[in-house]
Design an enzyme around this catalytic site. Structure first.
Site, short mmCIF file in Angstrom:
data_model
loop_
_atom_site.label_atom_id
_atom_site.label_comp_id
_atom_site.label_asym_id
_atom_site.label_seq_id
_atom_site.Cartn_x
_atom_site.Cartn_y
_atom_site.Cartn_z
N GLU A 20 -1.86 -4.48 -2.02
CA GLU A 20 -0.23 -4.19 -1.77
C GLU A 20 0.44 -5.38 -1.38
O GLU A 20 1.68 -5.49 -1.79
CB GLU A 20 0.11 -3.05 -0.73
CG GLU A 20 -0.51 -1.57 -1.37
CD GLU A 20 -2.07 -1.45 -1.20
OE1 GLU A 20 -2.82 -2.31 -1.00
OE2 GLU A 20 -2.25 -0.07 -1.30
N GLY A 43 -3.69 2.53 -3.63
CA GLY A 43 -3.82 3.87 -3.25
C GLY A 43 -5.04 4.65 -3.51
O GLY A 43 -5.57 5.31 -2.88
#
Lengths: 458, 752
Positions: free
Chosen positions: B165, B140
């Site tokens: 991720e 993020g």
């Protein structure tokens, strides 16, 4: 926040000429019992020129010879009394790797006078002098010539390792077949040359880049750096105009006019300087060509003797060479902080304080480097965390600092600057009437040097 | 002039304070963000309290948006700088606990959409935002950074950018799948998102991921890290001003190769080929066991081929779906486990280990030396012969030199690291050693001999660690005058690549000795499990029954190649037959014999004669060139060793054919059963360590999360059922252990 040197703009340009020696010193002299006093009879240098100008067709030993001739002429010393010759140089011309010997022979010194060359980056000439000091102090010699030379107009550009290896192997190849098979391995990229860089071997960082980071680490602004560089050029110009740079000897360059003065002293304006783009950390760095020392050709030489010998020969003496130190630190982040480490150490060794010093002569590699050193010397935090000292030494008062210009304006032939610093210190003490001078310099490899020069009593 | 500058700074400070004051009166106090204004540039400084890293959790996000809204509303502010004042970390990623607490995929999708909206606002900001990045900028954090108009990063080893991720079984869910391809091009974006690799700042600059680099500073009037962040902020503020004054353009000059690539990718046909190729590669590598990479490709494709709206929608939906998968839960469990196993729960040792000595310069000894010297440990490498020592020294040098070739080290750094290593044949300098790790041949009497020799020369505080894969530590310690200082440190080969270190304590090992061993392991960069002493400890003990089953299956006539493909398609990184060859047939035989004696029928199944026969024929596996396969230098395709046919035929077991699935489960259930038994017996302290040990040391399928996570996700009852079925068919080696039965009979889980 600012050290006391930053008091008034006008003071920057007004070196004090009034009797600093009147104040009482911590010590009357730095003479030590049972140790020979070592004196500078005199020292000279040929004009320092921006590389690629009048000296560009010469070889390093030519410049060194000119400095020798100048010294011989100035001191009128007999070549036969010189016991030993030591010269400093940094970028070596491979044909004259012991440039001291080649120059001495060419300058007409006795072939019975041994000579050797030393190298310690920008403090090579300092190392040459100190080597001489050691020879005299230990009683091995009485009369030594020390100096240094650098010719940046011509530097060794090498063939690549690949083609060097091929050429060496070809030498050994015995048959045509062997030779042909070696030659068949040739590739065009073998021809790309290896250029010497002013970069640290250990970190691959160029010195300018390191200086820019150092300035940033100490939050030295671009404007401050330009201002300091302008001071250096202005003071050098003034000294040149007033004839204070008396260590210069003229040099008749074969096929060219006689060179009589340094050629890159150029006081500009802050506005002009502000227009320049950063030279190393682009596009936002602060070190520019205007606030850095430039690539220089030049040579210097100095006559050092045991005091009793010099007096016996009837010389009028310039100064004593007293306590000295070498220091070294992290070559990555503290590459140019040599003076900060060396200054308190040499003062302590000599038993003096910063207030005892009447003339400071520091090597100016970059404006940012000088100002960063000032801030480091003026910081208790830095002294405690990096130098293992309880308190700061303080930064030199600017009115006593490099009053006749410095490497930024006069130029910086790597191997020769050390003698210029000492002579500037000695001559300033005589002219301004002080007793103690402090010479300091930084050098590649994260090293540094400082020495106390004591004026010879008139 | 100097005077003026300083005064200006002073005035500036006052102005700064005043502004802060007037603003703060209107605001609630913030905990994650400090916000100031320099001239017309807003400086947003992130620093989450009580945490080593900044994560994009709910509070930080809401504070951040609050601040941004204020910046957008202000007339005085024309641009903004976003920076972290936390050393070594910009933003380490989103808060994965936020996902773990979600019950449905719709909830997760909503989180993704909120993130997308937030970053879209940043991307559309008319006031330029400069992300000033120092330290980890991951997940993020990267998605946030690439939503800004400009990025400046410190050229520090700690500064890494990446989209990890995929390693957690999810995808970049806040616009990353859509922005990254536009920023760095399709191939580089796929590479980042599908491998999750960290990208260093200098490479990020070349790729176009960051716009400017700032060199880290050394000491000045403040500690280097502090001043570097300050400098980064100063530089970023200048760029922010330049951007808002339109003196700097955000457009980047592309190189020729880049221009050609982007031209080629503007042709739909070329793009289709790229998708196809990438998908093929992913399918081949993941064997369809990991859903995330394929969805990443799908989402990127949707965005490029069908436009932004479709892309963002697909990203958030797929993100929600992935977060609910077993694979993602397994991988996140491993992530948490790894974090736990990177801590020293035994506290700081009384004396830090600075001088290390290693006995034996073989593959293991030299490997341990390599991971020690580059962390600054002064290391003695001692061997009995000059040839052995020379080989070991060369291994260390080569390991370091390979890093120079990859530009991870400079040749100077290599030399200076290598100077930490002393190679020698005698015990000189051992009197200063804080720890000795022996890695001599696996032979008890030899281990006793070196232990006695070493104890005669080392100081009282020195720890003696034994690197053994199977010899019980208490038996080694039996020869010691000071058994409280003796411990096992089981490294895995190749030491510089394998992350696991299994530390084995005996009843007599002191807590300080354990603390010391864990501290050294952590320094060497290892993930550490601490287990109790016993035959085979934890890792070797779990592997042995599975290996026994491998032999049995081969005896039943299953081809090595088929067995390999069955195990890799289950998620093991290395096929079971190949694994025997890699470990070494002699080692496998040695271990099987020892553990067979200790554990009896539970380790039966395969016939150990198979291994004995192979050893007597010289088929020791890769190291001897022949095992189940033939190994030749420079030949990549492996051929089956046909000389094995006779041996296998002579030991053939005639049974009804097992289904492929049964073969897979015969292997895995024996592994899992033994792991649970280790927990039951107290060899393991926690299921987490069991999972980490199995995955990082033995290659247990990461998508299953380790034996304990597997039981939780797959269901203890189902595993017990399978074991019972195999027990009936093959014997007691399949009898489920009590703890497993307990879990099957209750709703208990290893992880709550």
């Amino acid at each position: 926040m600012g050290p006391p040197i930053f008091c008034k703009t006008s003071e920057l340009f007004l070196p004090a000429t009034s009797c600093p020696a009147a104040q009482t010193k911590s010590k009357k002299t730095l003479a030590k019992p049972n140790i020979r006093n070592i004196v500078v009879v005199d020292g000279v240098r040929i004009p320092f020129l921006q590389s690629g100008t009048s000296y560009k067709d010469l070889m390093p030993h030519d410049l060194a010879r000119a400095a020798f001739s100048g010294l011989l002429h100035r001191t009128n010393v007999s070549k036969d009394v010189v016991d030993y010759i030591i010269f400093g140089t940094v970028i070596q011309e491979v044909k004259t790797s012991n440039v001291a010997r080649e120059a001495a022979l060419g300058a007409g010194f006795s072939d019975k006078t041994p000579a050797h060359t030393v190298t310690m980056a920008c403090i090579s000439a300092n190392q040459a002098m100190i080597t001489g000091v050691g020879l005299i102090a230990s009683g091995q010699c009485d009369v030594v010539v020390a100096g240094g030379v650098e010719l940046m107009s011509d530097v060794p550009i090498r063939h690549s390792r690949k083609i060097r290896k091929m050429m060496l192997d070809l030498n050994k190849a015995k048959t045509l077949g062997q030779r042909l098979s070696l030659l068949s391995k040739f590739r065009l990229n073998f021809l790309s040359p290896e250029l010497p860089a002013v970069a640290e071997f250990s970190t691959s960082e160029t010195m300018g880049h390191s200086a820019d980071r150092l300035a940033a680490a100490f939050a030295v602004s671009r404007a401050d750096q330009d201002e300091y560089a302008l001071r250096s050029h202005s003071l050098a110009k003034k000294a040149q105009d007033e004839g204070l740079l008396s260590d210069i000897v003229p040099f008749k360059v074969p096929g060219k006019d006689t060179v009589t003065k340094d050629n890159d002293i150029r006081p500009s304006s802050l506005e002009q300087m502000a227009k320049l783009k950063p030279a190393f950390i682009k596009p936002y760095g602060t070190v520019t060509t205007a606030n850095s020392s430039f690539l220089t050709d030049g040579a210097s030489a100095m006559l050092i003797m045991a005091e009793e010998k010099a007096l016996a020969m009837g010389y009028k003496l310039k100064a004593y060479l007293r306590d000295f130190v070498y220091v070294s630190q992290d070559p990555k982040d503290q590459l140019l902080l040599g003076p900060t480490y060396a200054t308190p150490k040499v003062l302590e060794k000599a038993g003096l304080t910063l207030n005892d010093i009447d003339a400071f002569e520091f090597h100016e590699a970059f404006s940012g480097q000088i100002l960063a050193n000032f801030k480091a010397m003026d910081s208790d935090w830095f002294a405690q965390n990096y130098m293992g000292r309880k308190t700061k030494v303080g930064s030199p008062p600017l009115e006593k600092f490099n009053n006749w210009g410095g490497s930024l304006s006069l130029g910086h032939p790597f191997g020769a600057t050390g003698c210029r610093l000492v002579m500037a210190g000695a001559n300033r003490l005589r002219k301004e009437g002080g007793q103690y001078g402090l010479v300091a310099a930084c050098a590649a490899g994260g090293q540094g040097h400082a020495m106390i020069v004591e004026a010879y009593p008139k | 002039m100097f005077y003026k500058i300083i005064n200006f700074e002073y005035l500036f400070l006052i102005g700064y304070v005043c502004r802060n004051f007037t603003r703060s009166s209107a605001l609630r106090s913030r905990t994650h963000i400090n916000f100031g204004v320099k001239g017309d540039v807003a400086v947003v400084r992130l620093n989450s309290p009580n945490s080593k890293v900044n994560t994009l959790n709910k509070e930080l996000q809401s504070e951040f948006m609050e601040v941004m809204n204020e910046i957008w509303a202000s007339d005085q502010i024309r641009s903004a700088v976003l920076i972290s004042t936390k050393p070594g970390c910009f933003i380490a990623g989103a808060d994965i606990n936020m996902l773990a607490s979600c019950k449905t995929h719709e909830e997760v999708t909503r989180i993704s959409q909120e993130g997308q909206r937030m970053f879209e606002k940043l991307e559309k900001s008319t006031k330029p935002i400069v992300a000033a990045i120092s330290g980890a900028c991951l997940g993020g954090g990267l998605e946030l950074a690439i939503s800004c108009q400009y990025r400046i990063a410190t050229k520090d080893r700690k500064t890494v950018l990446g989209a990890p991720e995929v390693l957690l079984g999810i995808l970049p869910g806040a616009g990353g799948t859509q922005r990254l391809p536009k920023m760095v091009g399709l191939p580089a974006a796929f590479d980042m998102m599908l491998t999750g690799r960290n990208i260093r700042a200098d490479r990020a600059k070349r790729m176009g991921l960051v716009d400017q680099l700032v060199e880290p500073l050394g000491p000045g009037l403040k500690p280097p890290e502090e001043r570097t962040i300050e400098y980064l902020e100063e530089v970023a503020v200048n760029f922010a001003k330049g951007l808002s004054d339109k003196k700097i353009s955000i457009k980047r000059d592309k190189g020729l190769v880049e221009k050609l690539t982007s031209y080629a990718l503007s042709i739909p046909f070329v793009r289709q080929q790229v998708y196809k190729k990438v998908e093929e590669k992913v399918r081949k590598q993941t064997k369809g066991l990991y859903p995330a990479p394929l969805k990443i490709i799908d989402v990127v494709k949707t965005g490029i081929e069908q436009g932004n709206d479709a892309g963002y929608l697909s990203e958030s939906q797929k993100f929600g779906e992935l977060a609910m998968t077993k694979e993602s839960k397994a991988l996140m469990g491993l992530y948490h486990g790894q974090v736990l196993c990177k801590k020293n729960k035994f506290g700081a040792p009384q004396k830090e280990v600075k001088d290390l000595a290693i006995l034996g310069a073989g593959l293991m000894g030299a490997g341990i030396a390599q991971v020690s010297v580059d962390k600054g440990l002064k290391t003695i490498l001692k061997d009995a012969t000059l040839t052995g020592l020379g080989r070991g020294q060369q291994q260390v040098f080569k390991g370091l030199n390979d890093k120079v070739k990859k530009k991870a080290l400079t040749s100077f750094e290599r030399d200076s690291i290598f100077s930490n290593l002393t190679g020698q044949l005698d015990y000189q300098g051992f009197e200063k050693a804080d720890m000795v790790i022996e890695a001599v041949f696996e032979d008890l009497s030899l281990k006793h001999k070196v232990l006695k020799e070493v104890e005669a020369v080392i100081p009282g505080h020195c720890v003696f660690a034994s690197n053994t894969s199977a010899l019980p530590i208490n038996e080694i310690a039996a020869a010691s005058k000071r058994p409280e200082k003796v411990i096992g440190m089981h490294y895995f080969s190749p030491v510089d690549k394998m992350q696991l270190l299994e530390i084995i304590t005996t009843d007599k090992t002191s807590k300080d000795t354990t603390a010391s061993a864990v501290a050294v392991g952590l320094k060497q960069g290892k993930v550490i499990i601490v287990v109790k002493d016993g035959p085979g400890f934890y890792t070797t003990r779990c592997l042995a029954p599975m290996m026994s089953e491998v032999l049995r299956i081969l005896q039943e006539g299953v081809e090595p190649k088929k067995l390999d493909s069955l195990t890799t398609s289950f998620g093991f990184p290395v096929g079971a037959a190949t694994l025997v060859d890699e470990v070494g047939v002699d080692v496998a035989k040695h271990v099987s014999e020892d553990l067979g004696k200790a554990f009896g029928e539970r380790f039966e199944g395969g016939n150990i004669e198979l291994l004995k026969e192979m050893v007597s024929r010289g088929f020791l596996g890769r190291k001897s060139g022949k095992g189940f396969y033939i190994y030749q230098e420079g030949v990549k395709t492996k051929n089956v060793n046909s000389d094995m046919d006779g041996i296998l035929a002579s030991l053939k077991v005639i049974v009804a054919d097992s289904s492929d699935e049964d073969i897979q489960y015969r292997l895995v259930t024996r592994f899992v059963n033994e792991a649970v038994l280790c927990l039951q017996e107290g060899i393991l302290a926690t299921p987490t360590e069991g999972d980490i040990g199995a995955v990082f040391g033995l290659g247990f399928p990461p998508c299953l999360g380790g034996p304990f996570r597997f039981v939780d996700l797959y269901g203890a009852q189902k595993i017990v059922d399978r074991l019972r079925k195999f027990e009936a068919a093959y014997g007691k080696q399949f009898t489920p252990c009590q703890l497993l039965i307990d879990h099957a009979n209750s709703a208990n889980k290893f992880y709550q």
